[in-house]
Design an enzyme around this catalytic site. Structure first.
Site, mmCIF file in Angstrom:
data_model
loop_
_atom_site.group_PDB
_atom_site.id
_atom_site.type_symbol
_atom_site.label_atom_id
_atom_site.label_comp_id
_atom_site.label_asym_id
_atom_site.label_seq_id
_atom_site.Cartn_x
_atom_site.Cartn_y
_atom_site.Cartn_z
ATOM 1 N N GLU A 33 0.836 -1.194 0.000
ATOM 2 C CA GLU A 33 0.000 0.000 0.000
ATOM 3 C C GLU A 33 0.878 1.254 0.000
ATOM 4 O OE1 GLU A 33 -3.686 -2.018 2.534
ATOM 5 O OE2 GLU A 33 -2.470 -0.425 3.430
ATOM 6 N N HIS B 90 -4.790 14.471 -24.559
ATOM 7 C CA HIS B 90 -5.089 13.779 -25.815
ATOM 8 C C HIS B 90 -6.367 14.323 -26.443
ATOM 9 C CE1 HIS B 90 -5.004 10.613 -28.781
ATOM 10 N NE2 HIS B 90 -6.244 10.276 -28.471
ATOM 11 N N GLN C 212 -10.842 18.723 -20.256
ATOM 12 C CA GLN C 212 -10.910 19.847 -19.318
ATOM 13 C C GLN C 212 -12.312 19.983 -18.738
ATOM 14 O OE1 GLN C 212 -8.569 23.499 -20.862
ATOM 15 N NE2 GLN C 212 -8.908 22.260 -22.684
ATOM 16 N N LYS D 237 -5.141 7.879 -42.402
ATOM 17 C CA LYS D 237 -4.899 6.463 -42.132
ATOM 18 C C LYS D 237 -6.142 5.832 -41.524
ATOM 19 C CE LYS D 237 -3.019 7.297 -37.510
ATOM 20 N NZ LYS D 237 -1.836 7.385 -36.659
ATOM 21 N N ALA E 217 4.907 3.334 -31.151
ATOM 22 C CA ALA E 217 5.584 3.976 -32.291
ATOM 23 C C ALA E 217 5.283 3.312 -33.630
ATOM 24 C CB ALA E 217 7.103 4.049 -32.080
ATOM 25 N N VAL F 90 -2.854 33.452 -16.343
ATOM 26 C CA VAL F 90 -2.118 32.330 -16.930
ATOM 27 C C VAL F 90 -2.269 32.338 -18.445
ATOM 28 C CG1 VAL F 90 -1.995 29.802 -17.060
ATOM 29 C CG2 VAL F 90 -2.276 30.915 -14.844
#
Length: 315
Positions: A43, A134, A139, A196, A228, A310
């Site tokens: 743990e 991704h 968000q 693709k 990859a 920001v």
């Protein structure tokens, strides 16, 4: 408003302590004295050795491999800070795990990216800072502020310094066009798009190329490089279509086997990555160039701490 270093505390788990140290050095503070390890039964154990009452805590913890261990460290560190009466707790999660599970594509599938957001909020985070999600709509899975940084400016600085001529920025798929456009705008270059299809998970088949790469230096950009396979197949297609030189870049280098072998054997000259994910020695390669996100992340932390905008950093 000036930065209040005395009220700022940076914690790190075991996911990427080197990045946390670079961020702390950039700000000019020491890492908070804490132990993050394991009990004998496996743990997660967290012990914070100094008072953090009333302080603004920034926990640096990408949820990279081992994903579930690093995620639990983040959650338990957050709970410890909440119970120690911290004023605010910001999770700095440069790599957000489960981000590719952001929607249901077939029946009886989870939306794991939303579940992770729920766990972070329940643990007690009051803000999240992350890099190149991704899917940007993640968000919206949070009911708290999310600062979403891009690695493109850092990557663009590297390529500008190389003084390449006849650059074309290539998106490896239709979903990455926006990311490619941002890098292309930084480099004042055109874009091309690889079309693709994925007949099965982990396998990509190049169908077509939109744009011109003949005689040019092609720079492929993606957010994640995992095995990859897709990246190297795309590079092979660019070579056949007459690209003079081929480079690749990504924000998050997961590099699951056999990624490094594929990259070493490919026609890609260099793969430019960032340090959002720590790379162990077995994943090193002469073709890898690692750029640091410590500066941009530190700038965001300082702006949050001093209650400044920001969004100005994103311009």
């Amino acid at each position: 408003m000036a930065l209040d270093n005395g009220n700022l505390c940076i914690l790190t788990g075991n996911a990427n302590p080197e990045l946390a140290k670079r961020i702390a050095d950039h700000i000019g503070v020491n890492l908070c004295d804490a132990y993050v390890g394991h009990f004998n039964n496996g743990e997660t154990q967290v012990m914070i050795s100094e008072s953090i009452r009333g302080k603004d805590i920034f926990i640096i913890q990408p949820t990279s491999q081992p994903v579930n261990d690093n995620l639990m460290e983040l959650l338990i560190m957050t709970d410890a800070c909440k119970r120690a009466s911290a004023h605010s707790i910001t999770g700095v999660v440069p790599y957000y795990a489960y981000a590719r599970q952001d929607r249901k594509t077939r029946g009886r599938e989870p939306i794991s990216a939303k579940l992770v957001a729920n766990l972070m909020e329940t643990a007690g985070l009051t803000r999240v800072v992350t890099v190149d999600l991704h899917a940007g709509q993640i968000q919206g899975f949070f009911d708290l502020p999310v600062d979403h940084l891009a690695a493109a400016p850092v990557i663009a600085n590297y390529f500008r310094a190389q003084n390449f001529e006849d650059i074309v920025v290539v998106s490896p798929d239709l979903g990455g066009v926006t990311r490619a456009r941002i890098l292309a705008d930084h480099l004042h270059a055109p874009i091309a798009i690889i079309e693709k299809r994925r007949p099965k998970p982990g396998y990509a088949e190049v169908m077509n190329l939109i744009g011109d790469v003949e005689g040019k230096t092609a720079i492929m950009i993606d957010d994640i490089v995992d095995t990859a396979g897709s990246l190297c197949e795309g590079a092979k297609a660019l070579k056949k279509l007459g690209a003079k030189r081929i480079f690749a870049s990504c924000s998050h280098a997961i590099l699951s086997d056999p990624a490094v072998q594929r990259i070493n054997e490919s026609c890609i000259e260099k793969l430019i990555i960032t340090d959002t994910i720590a790379q162990p020695p077995e994943k090193q390669s002469p073709k890898l160039v690692t750029l640091s996100m410590a500066g941009p992340i530190a700038d965001v932390i300082m702006r949050i701490q001093s209650h400044r905008s920001v969004s100005q950093l994103f311009r």
